[in-house]
Design a protein around this motif. Structure first.
Motif, PDB file in Angstrom:
ATOM      1  N   ASN A  43      11.115   6.836   4.292  1.00 20.90           N
ATOM      2  CA  ASN A  43      11.451   7.231   5.664  1.00 20.90           C
ATOM      3  C   ASN A  43      10.428   8.190   6.253  1.00 20.90           C
ATOM      4  O   ASN A  43      10.315   8.319   7.460  1.00 20.90           O
ATOM      5  CB  ASN A  43      12.831   7.874   5.689  1.00 20.90           C
ATOM      6  N   VAL A  44       9.728   8.902   5.388  1.00 19.19           N
ATOM      7  CA  VAL A  44       8.734   9.859   5.866  1.00 19.19           C
ATOM      8  C   VAL A  44       7.397   9.523   5.226  1.00 19.19           C
ATOM      9  O   VAL A  44       7.324   9.212   4.048  1.00 19.19           O
ATOM     10  CB  VAL A  44       9.148  11.301   5.483  1.00 19.19           C
ATOM     11  N   LEU A  45       6.356   9.551   6.041  1.00 22.84           N
ATOM     12  CA  LEU A  45       5.027   9.205   5.533  1.00 22.84           C
ATOM     13  C   LEU A  45       4.119  10.414   5.629  1.00 22.84           C
ATOM     14  O   LEU A  45       4.095  11.090   6.647  1.00 22.84           O
ATOM     15  CB  LEU A  45       4.428   8.098   6.407  1.00 22.84           C
ATOM     16  N   ASN A  46       3.378  10.675   4.559  1.00 20.76           N
ATOM     17  CA  ASN A  46       2.403  11.754   4.600  1.00 20.76           C
ATOM     18  C   ASN A  46       1.076  11.241   5.113  1.00 20.76           C
ATOM     19  O   ASN A  46       0.115  11.147   4.365  1.00 20.76           O
ATOM     20  CB  ASN A  46       2.220  12.341   3.210  1.00 20.76           C
ATOM     21  N   GLU A  47       1.032  10.858   6.364  1.00 24.88           N
ATOM     22  CA  GLU A  47      -0.208  10.329   6.903  1.00 24.88           C
ATOM     23  C   GLU A  47      -0.587  11.139   8.134  1.00 24.88           C
ATOM     24  O   GLU A  47       0.277  11.763   8.756  1.00 24.88           O
ATOM     25  CB  GLU A  47      -0.056   8.845   7.237  1.00 24.88           C
ATOM     26  N   VAL A 105      -5.340   2.486   2.828  1.00 28.42           N
ATOM     27  CA  VAL A 105      -5.472   2.639   1.382  1.00 28.42           C
ATOM     28  C   VAL A 105      -5.595   4.122   1.067  1.00 28.42           C
ATOM     29  O   VAL A 105      -6.662   4.718   1.237  1.00 28.42           O
ATOM     30  CB  VAL A 105      -6.692   1.860   0.862  1.00 28.42           C
ATOM     31  N   GLY A 106      -4.497   4.735   0.653  1.00 23.79           N
ATOM     32  CA  GLY A 106      -4.489   6.162   0.360  1.00 23.79           C
ATOM     33  C   GLY A 106      -3.711   6.441  -0.911  1.00 23.79           C
ATOM     34  O   GLY A 106      -3.611   5.587  -1.798  1.00 23.79           O
ATOM     35  N   GLU A 107      -3.125   7.620  -0.934  1.00 22.51           N
ATOM     36  CA  GLU A 107      -2.410   8.065  -2.118  1.00 22.51           C
ATOM     37  C   GLU A 107      -1.335   7.074  -2.574  1.00 22.51           C
ATOM     38  O   GLU A 107      -1.234   6.746  -3.755  1.00 22.51           O
ATOM     39  CB  GLU A 107      -1.752   9.405  -1.781  1.00 22.51           C
ATOM     40  N   GLY A 108      -0.545   6.606  -1.591  1.00 22.69           N
ATOM     41  CA  GLY A 108       0.534   5.688  -1.932  1.00 22.69           C
ATOM     42  C   GLY A 108       0.012   4.415  -2.561  1.00 22.69           C
ATOM     43  O   GLY A 108       0.579   3.905  -3.529  1.00 22.69           O
ATOM     44  N   ALA A 109      -1.100   3.903  -1.999  1.00 18.51           N
ATOM     45  CA  ALA A 109      -1.661   2.662  -2.518  1.00 18.51           C
ATOM     46  C   ALA A 109      -2.133   2.857  -3.958  1.00 18.51           C
ATOM     47  O   ALA A 109      -1.903   2.005  -4.819  1.00 18.51           O
ATOM     48  CB  ALA A 109      -2.816   2.199  -1.635  1.00 18.51           C
ATOM     49  N   LEU A 154       0.805  -1.213   0.000  1.00 21.04           N
ATOM     50  CA  LEU A 154       0.000   0.000   0.000  1.00 21.04           C
ATOM     51  C   LEU A 154       0.843   1.270   0.000  1.00 21.04           C
ATOM     52  O   LEU A 154       0.316   2.351  -0.278  1.00 21.04           O
ATOM     53  CB  LEU A 154      -0.910   0.023   1.234  1.00 21.04           C
ATOM     54  N   GLY A 155       2.121   1.180   0.353  1.00 16.44           N
ATOM     55  CA  GLY A 155       2.921   2.385   0.460  1.00 16.44           C
ATOM     56  C   GLY A 155       2.386   3.311   1.525  1.00 16.44           C
ATOM     57  O   GLY A 155       2.505   4.525   1.436  1.00 16.44           O
ATOM     58  N   GLY A 156       1.768   2.732   2.550  1.00 10.79           N
ATOM     59  CA  GLY A 156       1.190   3.505   3.641  1.00 10.79           C
ATOM     60  C   GLY A 156       0.524   2.543   4.592  1.00 10.79           C
ATOM     61  O   GLY A 156       0.560   1.327   4.381  1.00 10.79           O
ATOM     62  N   THR A 157      -0.075   3.068   5.642  1.00 14.07           N
ATOM     63  CA  THR A 157      -0.717   2.161   6.596  1.00 14.07           C
ATOM     64  C   THR A 157      -2.210   2.031   6.326  1.00 14.07           C
ATOM     65  O   THR A 157      -2.903   1.311   7.020  1.00 14.07           O
ATOM     66  CB  THR A 157      -0.503   2.636   8.041  1.00 14.07           C
TER      67      THR A 157
END
Ligand code: FES
Lengths: 271, 222
Positions: free
Chosen positions: B91-95, A230-234, A225-228
């Protein structure tokens, strides 16, 4: 003896220009052999053409019997080609970002001539999943997975998984509620990957002191997903996988698959 | 020469038989006018065998060099593969932050508050008496369905959270009562910050079925 071509005196203009045309260097470099009307010429023509030579010169009779093969392998390949074509067309309009993804999909239907292109891609994808399954079913029921074809069966199993992954990654791209939650549910399964998923068996054993090495921000699901969540990265990762990564992988395996079919003795015959 | 007594030697006259032919060897009639190495190239004498020339490097034998080359190639490939894998983990997450302040307690009326759901993924609930803590106060429910992770909706008319994906239902306490969800919603750490605001920390989760709702940080008494 180069100038002994006998030219009948009464040739019409059409005939003359045809004769001239077929003697040009361009023509002769494209059509290297005479018309494929004899067995020998057919073989020559087929074997010296990269596309035609993909198909064997001779087939068993059962290999072209629809009731035996169902043509499901061929149809799957055809659908793959048409999906590649329509998919590339869609890429001219679709932008995989939170801001545009959904509106671009709507725009493809509302603002683009032949908005049916997206439907063809979508229905073609559904159809390909069906034909691939049916192809596997036919191959299984005719025992064509048995030696010497067991290697190719395994290639096929991998391609089945790739087909499903292509379907899965493409499902997210419209970025509507159905897509987001389907991928949320689907990718949550990756949490349970042994050792590599934060909630999977064995992952709690991987500790450095009392810090867990595998957690929600570095497990298998995160890589997907490129994130935790389902967002932009996913969206971007699924887009790249859908348009580049998976098609390349499956194309290579298809080449191996078709080549092996011929090396293993062609389409299997009835037992 | 001892091992191949019959090998012709370029330029040297043969020891017996007719006098030496010209350097150009005879060409078989069927190859006349064609360029073939077989017909034209004069046979050379076998190279004199020195003592296995290739393996006399003072550093390493040929085999060891090859082993070294393949070894480093394999290591480099493995390194590149590992780098590719690492590349997928930024290394950095935009969350949204895991820890945030949500204002003062008196800004909240009793009941389920939805104002932070979209931004932070929590419901803030103010209750006169909690089922576990048996006191009045706040708890923060994480808005992730415990079935497969969809976001349930708060249905204020029916006083329940309802998940649109497969129909799980949760009471305002977070406890599940219908649908496939196997356990209650999770609560997040909720404390008072130094400035008197409520501080929620989603990195710390409390699960009912593990008895964690009794933890003082899972509930903010007021
Ligand atoms: S994810 Fe909520 S009910 Fe299945």
């Amino acid at each position: 003896m180069a100038d002994t071509k006998i030219v009948a005196p009464k040739e019409g203009a059409l005939e003359r220009s045809w004769n001239w045309l077929t003697e040009t260097q361009v023509w002769k470099s494209v059509f290297r052999h005479n018309a494929p009307i004899t067995d020998r010429n057919r073989v020559l023509v087929v074997l010296s053409n990269v596309f035609l030579h993909l198909h064997p010169v001779r087939l068993r009779k059962s290999g072209v019997r629809l009731r035996y093969t169902w043509c499901m392998g061929g149809l799957s390949f055809f659908l793959f080609l048409s999906l590649t074509f329509t998919g590339v067309l869609l890429m001219f309009y679709y932008r995989p970002t939170l801001e545009y993804a959904y509106t671009d999909i709507v725009g493809l239907r509302e603002h683009v001539p032949l908005g049916i292109m997206r439907e063809m891609h979508r229905w073609g994808a559904h159809a390909m999943v069906v034909t691939v399954w049916l192809h596997m079913f036919r191959v299984f029921m005719t025992g064509s997975y048995k030696p010497p074809r067991e290697f190719n069966w395994n290639i096929g199993v991998i391609m089945l998984v790739l087909t499903l992954l292509l379907s899965f990654t493409g499902y997210l791209l419209p970025w509507d509620q159905l897509a987001i939650w389907a991928i949320t549910v689907g990718s949550n399964m990756a949490r349970a990957t042994p050792f590599m998923g934060s909630e999977g068996p064995g992952s709690a054993l991987l500790m450095l002191g009392d810090v867990r090495l595998i957690h929600a921000a570095d497990d298998a699901r995160f890589a997907l997903l490129g994130g935790t969540f389902v967002g932009e990265g996913a969206l971007l990762r699924f887009y790249v996988l859908h348009c580049v990564g998976l098609p390349l992988a499956i194309a290579v395996l298809m080449a191996v698959h078709f080549w092996r079919v011929r090396k293993d003795g062609g389409i299997s015959g009835p037992v | 020469m001892a091992d191949e007594p019959n090998a012709p030697v370029e330029g040297a006259p043969a020891s017996k038989g007719p006098p030496a032919k010209p350097a150009q060897p005879a060409v078989p009639p069927n190859l006349a006018g064609k360029t073939t190495s077989a017909a034209v190239a004069p046979r050379r004498p076998p190279a004199r065998k020195k003592k296995v020339v290739d393996d006399t490097s003072p550093l390493l034998s040929r085999r060891s060099w090859l082993g070294l080359a393949w070894g480093s190639f394999t290591a480099a490939s493995a390194g590149a593969l590992a780098a590719t894998g690492r590349f997928m983990f930024p290394n950095v997450l935009n969350e949204p932050p895991q820890q945030f302040k949500i204002g003062f307690p008196d800004e909240y009326a009793p009941g389920v508050d939805e104002r932070w759901k979209d931004r932070f993924g929590i419901w803030v609930v103010r209750t006169p008496s909690d089922i576990v803590q048996e006191a009045g106060g706040f708890y923060a429910l994480i808005s992730v369905c415990t079935h497969l992770g969809c976001t349930p909706n708060w249905l204020s008319a029916e006083l329940k959270f309802k998940c649109p994906c497969h129909g799980s239902g949760f009471r305002p306490t977070g406890v599940n009562f219908e649908g496939p969800a196997p356990r209650p919603l999770e609560r997040a750490r909720i404390v008072l910050a130094d400035d008197g605001q409520i501080l929620v920390d989603k990195a710390r989760k409390f699960q009912f079925e593990l008895g964690q709702w009794a933890d003082p940080e899972s509930f903010l008494r007021v």
